[in-house]
Design a protein around this motif. Structure first.
Motif, short mmCIF file in Angstrom:
data_model
loop_
_atom_site.label_atom_id
_atom_site.label_comp_id
_atom_site.label_asym_id
_atom_site.label_seq_id
_atom_site.Cartn_x
_atom_site.Cartn_y
_atom_site.Cartn_z
N GLY A 18 9.76 55.15 85.58
CA GLY A 18 10.91 55.42 85.79
C GLY A 18 12.08 54.78 84.74
O GLY A 18 13.12 55.57 84.41
N ALA A 19 11.72 53.76 84.12
CA ALA A 19 12.50 53.09 83.11
C ALA A 19 12.63 53.84 81.79
O ALA A 19 13.54 54.21 81.20
N ALA A 20 11.70 54.44 81.52
CA ALA A 20 11.15 55.69 80.49
C ALA A 20 12.47 56.88 80.69
O ALA A 20 13.22 57.25 79.83
N LEU A 21 12.40 57.29 81.73
CA LEU A 21 13.41 58.46 82.15
C LEU A 21 14.48 57.99 82.34
O LEU A 21 15.59 58.79 81.78
N ALA A 22 14.99 56.96 82.68
CA ALA A 22 16.19 56.32 82.85
C ALA A 22 16.85 56.17 81.26
O ALA A 22 17.98 56.37 80.72
N TYR A 41 17.08 49.72 77.97
CA TYR A 41 16.13 49.30 77.02
C TYR A 41 15.00 48.07 77.31
O TYR A 41 14.04 48.08 77.08
N GLY A 42 15.82 47.08 77.76
CA GLY A 42 15.16 45.83 78.08
C GLY A 42 14.14 46.00 79.12
O GLY A 42 13.00 45.37 79.30
N LEU A 43 14.48 46.70 80.17
CA LEU A 43 13.89 47.10 81.39
C LEU A 43 12.54 47.73 81.00
O LEU A 43 11.50 47.28 81.38
N LEU A 44 12.73 48.76 80.15
CA LEU A 44 11.66 49.62 79.74
C LEU A 44 10.62 48.74 79.15
O LEU A 44 9.28 48.54 79.15
N ALA A 45 11.22 47.90 78.18
CA ALA A 45 10.05 46.99 77.20
C ALA A 45 9.27 46.22 78.13
O ALA A 45 8.20 45.91 78.07
N ALA A 46 10.19 45.27 79.28
CA ALA A 46 9.61 44.29 80.06
C ALA A 46 8.58 45.38 80.92
O ALA A 46 7.59 44.51 81.18
N ALA A 47 8.81 46.40 81.21
CA ALA A 47 7.86 47.00 82.20
C ALA A 47 6.64 47.31 81.57
O ALA A 47 5.59 47.23 81.90
N LEU A 48 6.98 47.93 80.34
CA LEU A 48 5.60 48.26 79.56
C LEU A 48 4.72 46.94 79.08
O LEU A 48 3.48 47.20 79.27
#
Length: 254
Positions: free
Chosen positions: A154-158, A173-180
């Motif tokens: 979801g963060a990647a799509l965002a 960007y930070g959410l995607l990195a943290a989620a990954l």
């Protein structure tokens, strides 16, 4: 599967059942990411219907999987013991919360949207954990892996949506990195517990995912997002697209 002394590969769930987790996870993850980090604007306006469309497509895949599609409403009859029933109710709540948040954005609607998206993804994770006959799924550590995977996708799509509409949002960007990173940790812990219980092809397939998950789907995706955040939009959008593709493809592959 291992009901009895001679285990075998399960053949009951095909691409239609997998589609529920693939599309439903990405859709609920996008709605959760929207509630967490997307401000009002074009990207958020698109994220809500897109997230619902993905969730709806996943549920449609489940409907195709049922042996008697015309009796699909029976899924609502057993909320006390069935995680599929709970997923169905969570899906209804998620649609209601997303529609409300779309037309009446505010603190309480965003909170409701995020909670409903999280509950929907959690129900999906518990469906897998409840499959006690399948050693690779019944491990409790699969739950945080499924949740972190949904948020990663979801963060990647965002990220793609924000860049597509000319915005730079470091929170996304930070959410995607943290989620990954969370997904990589959850996957490692899951494999550590699950791989020793498997033999033959299932164990080989599980272990083969790890390098792709870590190097391509985690560190590679984070590096691409870092580059996208620093470059002008004509260059950042393709890099963000590649990062999203890497994050999503590894999650779907796993």
């Amino acid at each position: 599967m291992n009901f009895g002394p001679q285990p075998w590969i399960q053949r009951h769930w095909d691409w239609r059942a997998a589609g529920n987790f693939v599309f439903g996870g990405a859709g609920s993850g996008l709605l959760l990411a929207a509630a967490l980090v997307l401000p009002l604007g074009p990207a958020r306006a698109v994220s809500l219907p897109l997230g619902l469309a993905l969730v709806g497509l996943g549920l449609f895949c489940v409907w195709l999987e049922t042996g008697r599609p015309l009796r699909a409403l029976h899924v609502f009859f057993n909320p006390w013991t069935s995680w599929m029933t709970r997923e169905a109710f969570a899906g209804i709540a998620l649609f209601a919360a997303a529609i409300t948040a779309f037309f009446q954005p505010g603190a309480w609607t965003e909170t409701a949207l995020g909670l409903c998206a999280l509950v929907f993804a959690w129900c999906q994770a518990r469906i897998l954990e409840a499959s006690k006959g399948i050693p690779a799924w019944r491990e409790p550590r699969i739950v945080p892996f499924i949740l972190s995977t949904a948020l990663s996708e979801g963060a990647a799509l965002a990220v793609v949506l924000t860049l597509a509409y000319g915005a730079r949002n470091m929170l996304v960007y930070g959410l995607l990195a943290a989620a990954l990173l969370a997904r990589a940790i959850a996957w490692t812990l899951y494999c550590t517990r699950t791989a020793p219980k498997l033999t033959g092809a299932p164990r080989t397939a599980l272990e083969a995912v790890t390098p792709k998950m870590l190097w391509f789907g985690t560190f590679g995706s984070i590096a691409l997002i870092a580059a996208a955040s620093a470059l002008p939009r004509p260059y950042s959008l393709p890099l963000a697209g590649l990062a999203a593709l890497a994050a999503i493809a590894t999650g779907w592959h796993a």
